[in-house]
Design a protein around this motif. Structure first.
Motif, PDB file in Angstrom:
ATOM      1  N   ARG A   1       0.707  -1.215  -0.066  1.00  3.86           N
ATOM      2  CA  ARG A   1       0.118   0.007   0.151  1.00  3.86           C
ATOM      3  C   ARG A   1       0.679   1.375   0.105  1.00  3.86           C
ATOM      4  O   ARG A   1       0.560   2.427  -0.768  1.00  3.86           O
ATOM      5  CB  ARG A   1      -0.820   0.183   1.251  1.00  3.86           C
ATOM      6  N   ASP A   2       1.928   1.291   0.879  1.00  5.05           N
ATOM      7  CA  ASP A   2       2.724   2.529   0.879  1.00  5.05           C
ATOM      8  C   ASP A   2       3.436   2.590  -0.422  1.00  5.05           C
ATOM      9  O   ASP A   2       3.794   3.692  -0.591  1.00  5.05           O
ATOM     10  CB  ASP A   2       4.042   2.194   1.996  1.00  5.05           C
TER      11      ASP A   2
ATOM     12  N   TYR B   1       5.722   6.710   1.772  1.00  6.45           N
ATOM     13  CA  TYR B   1       6.773   6.526   2.325  1.00  6.45           C
ATOM     14  C   TYR B   1       7.903   7.608   2.142  1.00  6.45           C
ATOM     15  O   TYR B   1       7.788   8.221   1.322  1.00  6.45           O
ATOM     16  CB  TYR B   1       7.409   5.069   1.982  1.00  6.45           C
ATOM     17  N   LYS B   2       8.809   7.401   3.182  1.00  6.33           N
ATOM     18  CA  LYS B   2       9.810   8.616   2.710  1.00  6.33           C
ATOM     19  C   LYS B   2      11.351   7.822   2.558  1.00  6.33           C
ATOM     20  O   LYS B   2      11.558   6.919   3.331  1.00  6.33           O
ATOM     21  CB  LYS B   2      10.145   9.700   4.002  1.00  6.33           C
ATOM     22  N   SER B   3      11.936   8.507   1.818  1.00  6.44           N
ATOM     23  CA  SER B   3      13.407   7.925   1.719  1.00  6.44           C
ATOM     24  C   SER B   3      14.276   8.869   2.365  1.00  6.44           C
ATOM     25  O   SER B   3      14.288  10.195   2.536  1.00  6.44           O
ATOM     26  CB  SER B   3      13.801   7.826   0.045  1.00  6.44           C
ATOM     27  N   GLN B   4      15.360   8.232   2.988  1.00  7.86           N
ATOM     28  CA  GLN B   4      16.320   9.010   3.938  1.00  7.86           C
ATOM     29  C   GLN B   4      17.737   8.957   3.472  1.00  7.86           C
ATOM     30  O   GLN B   4      17.984   7.818   3.135  1.00  7.86           O
ATOM     31  CB  GLN B   4      16.186   8.327   5.248  1.00  7.86           C
ATOM     32  N   SER B   5      18.457  10.008   3.336  1.00  2.00           N
ATOM     33  CA  SER B   5      19.900   9.931   3.014  1.00  2.00           C
ATOM     34  C   SER B   5      20.794   9.202   4.001  1.00  2.00           C
ATOM     35  O   SER B   5      20.401   9.647   5.226  1.00  2.00           O
ATOM     36  CB  SER B   5      20.527  11.277   2.489  1.00  2.00           C
TER      37      SER B   5
ATOM     38  N   SER C   1      11.658   4.377   4.167  1.00  2.00           N
ATOM     39  CA  SER C   1      11.180   4.017   5.503  1.00  2.00           C
ATOM     40  C   SER C   1      10.530   2.914   5.725  1.00  2.00           C
ATOM     41  O   SER C   1      10.506   2.279   6.870  1.00  2.00           O
ATOM     42  CB  SER C   1      10.272   5.214   5.938  1.00  2.00           C
ATOM     43  N   TYR C   2      10.081   2.041   4.681  1.00  2.00           N
ATOM     44  CA  TYR C   2       9.385   0.974   4.994  1.00  2.00           C
ATOM     45  C   TYR C   2      10.272  -0.465   5.085  1.00  2.00           C
ATOM     46  O   TYR C   2       9.881  -1.544   5.591  1.00  2.00           O
ATOM     47  CB  TYR C   2       8.339   0.465   3.764  1.00  2.00           C
TER      48      TYR C   2
ATOM     49  N   VAL D   1      10.402  -7.429   2.143  1.00  2.00           N
ATOM     50  CA  VAL D   1      10.220  -6.660   3.270  1.00  2.00           C
ATOM     51  C   VAL D   1       9.538  -7.514   4.373  1.00  2.00           C
ATOM     52  O   VAL D   1      10.008  -7.787   5.619  1.00  2.00           O
ATOM     53  CB  VAL D   1       9.782  -5.336   3.072  1.00  2.00           C
ATOM     54  N   ALA D   2       8.342  -8.038   3.922  1.00  2.00           N
ATOM     55  CA  ALA D   2       7.640  -8.655   4.942  1.00  2.00           C
ATOM     56  C   ALA D   2       8.137 -10.009   5.456  1.00  2.00           C
ATOM     57  O   ALA D   2       8.298 -10.284   6.762  1.00  2.00           O
ATOM     58  CB  ALA D   2       6.284  -9.382   4.395  1.00  2.00           C
ATOM     59  N   CYS D   3       8.903 -10.743   4.581  1.00  2.00           N
ATOM     60  CA  CYS D   3       9.677 -11.917   5.051  1.00  2.00           C
ATOM     61  C   CYS D   3      10.922 -11.483   6.086  1.00  2.00           C
ATOM     62  O   CYS D   3      11.099 -12.049   7.065  1.00  2.00           O
ATOM     63  CB  CYS D   3      10.384 -12.516   3.819  1.00  2.00           C
ATOM     64  N   ARG D   4      11.531 -10.345   5.880  1.00  2.00           N
ATOM     65  CA  ARG D   4      12.665  -9.850   6.809  1.00  2.00           C
ATOM     66  C   ARG D   4      11.885  -9.158   8.037  1.00  2.00           C
ATOM     67  O   ARG D   4      12.695  -9.571   9.179  1.00  2.00           O
ATOM     68  CB  ARG D   4      13.308  -8.585   6.228  1.00  2.00           C
TER      69      ARG D   4
END
Lengths: 203, 203
Positions: free
Chosen positions: B55-56, B62-66, B112-113, B148-151
């Motif tokens: 969904r994100d 979501y945000k990306s971060q340096s 961020s996800y 991501v879900a798996c991790r």
């Protein structure tokens, strides 16, 4: 609820480790070594009481008590006469019956395995079962144990406290046949760890 | 664990009322309107995370971060080149990759996800899945959500506190498909009240 007798053997058919509460006020959820158990609180308690009463009867490990005020059974004259003819059978069970007048019978002595207040219905239930069977088919102790178990067991919908659930499971684990009630209905359903892992495609 | 979004709809496929704890540190026991649910804590959490991440990604929520210090991926020169060729795909997912030298790639920005600390393994997992599929079969968001879900999902054997179980069940009830994990394994097994009553010969 009775405490566990010291002289009982554990049969290792059902060894509860912990319990999780009661679903729909009917089904106890418990964990044992070998899996998840779902236990019907009524039929499980029936099984426990049945085996306890049967054991008490066979070993005469109960006391009979004279009632200060006898209980009156009001029957038809004919039925009262039939019942009095069988009074020796009741005496074998620790129940003293005495003819009074007309269709009235007095219960003078009752055994400790019948819950107080349940004397009349338990005795009348036994008498009904008696009449439905041929004399040679009547298993006196077995019939009585079933009548008592049925009357004294907690019911579906009864709210049962956590320590009482724990005690009930312990006592069930000491039963010779923990998985069926005296009338042949299941007391418990087991989902083994392997069943669960298969259902969830874990193996 | 994330809090429930206010803007989600409840799908009424699984509506937990209470939970009873975790069996074998794997299976949550819960009661819903319609029966007993046995829930695999790992696959259920996978389903929740999968739908959340998907969904994100689709809504770019979501945000990306340096990163102050970029993460280094050490690969063969050939593999690094292949991966850099696909860097626009990673950028679509909020991941900025930069060639460094030889087989080294720097991860400059992460979304961020992805759970902190899981960046390298999640990105390498996605890359592995990518290589195994034809380009036209690659569903970018879907593959990433699975990785991501798996991790990030709690595992079998992880001890989970009571409030966290409650939150997990709530979040599962908001899933579009609460009963299967993203890889198609069951997340829950339902025994309806009727199933139970039939098994115990109550009806």
């Amino acid at each position: 609820m009775h405490l566990l007798g010291e002289n009982l053997t554990k049969h290792n058919l059902f060894v509860p480790k912990k319990h999780y509460g009661v679903l729909f006020e009917t089904f106890i959820l418990a964990e044992a070594e070998d899996g998840l158990y779902i236990i019907d609180q009524h039929t499980a308690h029936e099984r426990i009481r049945y085996e306890e009463v049967l054991r008490d009867l066979k070993s005469k490990a109960y006391k009979s008590q004279s009632l200060l005020t006898p209980i009156r059974l009001e029957l038809t004259r004919e039925e009262a006469e039939e019942m009095i003819e069988e009074r020796h059978r009741f005496l074998e069970l620790g129940i003293t019956l005495e003819p009074f007048s007309g269709g009235t019978i007095l219960i003078r002595e009752v055994p400790s395995y019948i819950d107080p207040g349940k004397e009349t219905e338990t005795i009348l239930d036994l008498w009904e079962r008696f009449k439905q069977k041929d004399p040679e088919e009547r298993e006196l102790y077995d019939e009585m144990a079933k009548c008592v178990a049925c009357r004294s067991a907690i019911k579906k919908g009864d709210q049962v406290s956590d320590p009482i659930i724990g005690e009930l499971l312990q006592r069930l684990s000491y039963c010779e046949n923990p998985s069926l009630c005296p009338h042949g209905r299941p007391t418990l359903i087991k989902l083994t760890r392997k069943d669960l892992e298969t259902m969830f495609h874990r193996i």
